[in-house]
Design an enzyme around this catalytic site. Structure first.
Site, PDB file in Angstrom:
ATOM      1  N   SER A 160      59.199  53.370  -4.596  1.00  8.51           N
ATOM      2  CA  SER A 160      59.469  53.814  -5.967  1.00  8.51           C
ATOM      3  C   SER A 160      59.253  52.736  -7.024  1.00  8.51           C
ATOM      4  CB  SER A 160      60.886  54.358  -6.056  1.00  8.51           C
ATOM      5  OG  SER A 160      61.814  53.362  -5.689  1.00  8.51           O
ATOM      6  N   HIS A 212      59.902  60.542  -3.437  1.00 10.88           N
ATOM      7  CA  HIS A 212      59.018  60.427  -4.605  1.00 10.88           C
ATOM      8  C   HIS A 212      57.672  61.104  -4.373  1.00 10.88           C
ATOM      9  CE1 HIS A 212      61.136  58.087  -7.625  1.00 10.88           C
ATOM     10  NE2 HIS A 212      61.715  57.445  -6.625  1.00 10.88           N
ATOM     11  N   LYS A 223      64.611  65.377  -7.472  1.00 12.91           N
ATOM     12  CA  LYS A 223      63.480  64.809  -8.217  1.00 12.91           C
ATOM     13  C   LYS A 223      62.518  65.943  -8.582  1.00 12.91           C
ATOM     14  CE  LYS A 223      64.159  60.047  -6.826  1.00 12.91           C
ATOM     15  NZ  LYS A 223      64.664  59.518  -5.556  1.00 12.91           N
TER      16      LYS A 223
HETATM   17  C1  LIG Z   1      65.907  58.900  -5.048  1.00 10.92           C
HETATM   18  C2  LIG Z   1      65.750  58.432  -3.673  1.00 10.92           C
HETATM   19  C3  LIG Z   1      66.752  58.618  -2.707  1.00 10.92           C
HETATM   20  C4  LIG Z   1      68.083  59.207  -3.072  1.00 10.92           C
HETATM   21  O1  LIG Z   1      67.980  60.592  -3.308  1.00 10.92           O
HETATM   22  P1  LIG Z   1      69.241  61.353  -3.906  1.00 10.92           P
HETATM   23  O2  LIG Z   1      69.017  62.772  -3.498  1.00 10.92           O
HETATM   24  O3  LIG Z   1      69.205  61.138  -5.368  1.00 10.92           O
HETATM   25  O4  LIG Z   1      70.446  60.753  -3.274  1.00 10.92           O
HETATM   26  C5  LIG Z   1      66.504  58.225  -1.412  1.00 10.92           C
HETATM   27  N1  LIG Z   1      65.335  57.648  -1.065  1.00 10.92           N
HETATM   28  C6  LIG Z   1      64.355  57.432  -1.965  1.00 10.92           C
HETATM   29  C7  LIG Z   1      63.080  56.795  -1.532  1.00 10.92           C
HETATM   30  C8  LIG Z   1      64.533  57.807  -3.289  1.00 10.92           C
HETATM   31  O5  LIG Z   1      63.579  57.564  -4.181  1.00 10.92           O
END
Ligand SMILES: *Cc1c(COP(=O)(O)O)cnc(C)c1O
Length: 400
Positions: free
Chosen positions: A188, A216, A247
């Protein structure tokens, strides 16, 4: 005695402030979207939003909201139970089947967040005589999940396939029963895509299983948005996919693990964040099902997103900014020093563009940046205005 620890903590907080690392939250007065209204000093103003994970622009999608509203009426507000006691509605199974079918897996299991999915996926599957081989830039939740598991830990430098091979050999020498390679699908902070073909080849050669956290990517990358396994052509060679509904897929909340039936069945019996935490709210489950349906058929949004990513990238490059190379909607603008990243974020804020500066400890020292993210919710005009704002702010600060 609360006062002693309070004093100690006040000291820590001042230290965080003195180092310029204190995070302040801005207040948004409406829905998440391409432009948002933010309130500061009692004044609201519209800004172009370049820092949400709202890649497909589904966070305020009419049909997603309608599905969530319908579920509120039909299924109530909350479950007040974990799944295995009295917290499983038809909706929860429907969401699990929908995401599993979308990603081509036997089944899926829901968690309150992907943070919990990653926290709860390793410990039930692997024991002390097993090995987890993890990319050094993996998400914090993978790092925590690996810590909670008794398996032996091995780490390879980000994307370094030679090191991965060395670690696989080392795990074999150590007598590992099962080996699992864990990686983010998209890293990310840099927007880099994991080299899944090479990882899957090595996994085949050394008899390891592959786990990809595709937070992502799911929804917007690869054919029909099926994520990095689809994008890189490895498809079902990835054994375990973890992901989020927070997301691309509507952006509300909730995570999942999608995998073979035995893996999902065992997680349902043994995964602690699943067993000891409340069910997803019905409205969130229903909205997420609708978001997956939309995402699967959203080639128009994916095309717009890819077009913006190219346009924004080339606009910033032409203006003279240093970018990290890449193909995802994550476009990091490198400024190297934390104070400069903060000044740039403030200068962009003055020019109506909402971005986030990232610096140590989120990224290595000397690699401070503004991480921008494109969204299908933006208009082409907004993308161009953002490029202009960057150029103007960059000149004002002597960056370009
Ligand atoms: C955003 C993210 C998470 C966490 O996801 P949530 O559902 O917000 O807890 C885990 N791993 C990665 C790679 C992320 O980008």
């Amino acid at each position: 005695m609360a006062s002693r620890i309070d004093d100690h903590i006040r000291g820590l907080l001042s230290q965080i402030q003195a180092e310029g690392l204190y995070k302040r939250e801005r207040l948004i007065t409406g829905p998440q979207a391409g432009t948002v209204s933010i309130r500061s000093d009692g004044v609201d103003r519209e800004v172009i939003n370049l820092c949400a994970n709202n890649y497909l622009g589904l966070a305020d999608h009419r049909e997603v909201i309608a599905a969530a509203q319908q579920a509120l009426h039909e299924f109530g507000f909350g479950m007040a139970s974990v799944r295995f006691i009295c917290g499983t509605q038809t909706l929860h199974r429907e969401l699990e089947r929908t995401i599993a079918r979308y990603l081509g897996k036997d089944d899926a299991i829901l968690f309150a967040a992907c943070f919990d999915a990653n926290g709860g996926v390793f410990e039930p599957l692997l024991e002390a005589d097993d090995a987890i081989i993890s990319d050094s830039l993996n998400h914090a939740s993978i790092i925590d999940g690996v810590r909670l598991c008794r398996a032996k830990r091995y780490r390879f430098a980000n994307g370094d396939m030679n090191e991965l091979e060395d670690r696989l050999k080392e795990a074999d020498r150590d007598g590992a029963r099962f080996k699992l390679v864990a990686t983010d699908g998209v890293f990310s902070m840099d927007g880099y895509v994991a080299d899944l073909p090479a990882i899957c080849d090595l996994a085949d050669r050394y008899g390891a299983i592959v786990m990809v956290d595709d937070c992502h990517a799911t929804g917007h990358l690869g054919e029909a948005g099926r994520g990095t396994p689809a994008l890189t052509g490895v498809g079902q060679r990835v054994d375990i996919v973890t992901g989020t509904f927070g997301k691309s897929l509507g952006g509300a909340m909730g995570g999942f693990v999608a995998a073979s039936q035995p893996i999902v069945d065992l997680l349902r019996q043994r995964s602690r964040p699943y067993l000891f935490s409340n069910s997803l709210a019905p409205a969130v489950a229903a909205g997420s099902i609708k978001a997956i349906e939309i995402a699967e058929n959203a080639d128009d949004r994916r095309q717009r997103l890819a077009g913006y990513s190219k346009r924004f990238r080339s606009g910033l490059e032409q203006a003279g900014f240093e970018l990290l190379p890449g193909v995802t909607p994550i476009i990091p603008v490198m400024l190297h020093e934390a104070p400069l990243a903060q000044k740039m974020a403030a200068a962009l804020d003055d020019r109506g563009v909402y971005v986030a500066g990232f610096f140590y400890p989120v990224v290595p020292k000397g690699k401070a940046r503004i991480r921008t993210q494109m969204s299908a919710a933006l208009t082409e005009k907004e993308v161009d205005s953002a490029i202009d704002a960057f150029a103007d702010a960059g000149r004002a600060l002597g960056i370009i």
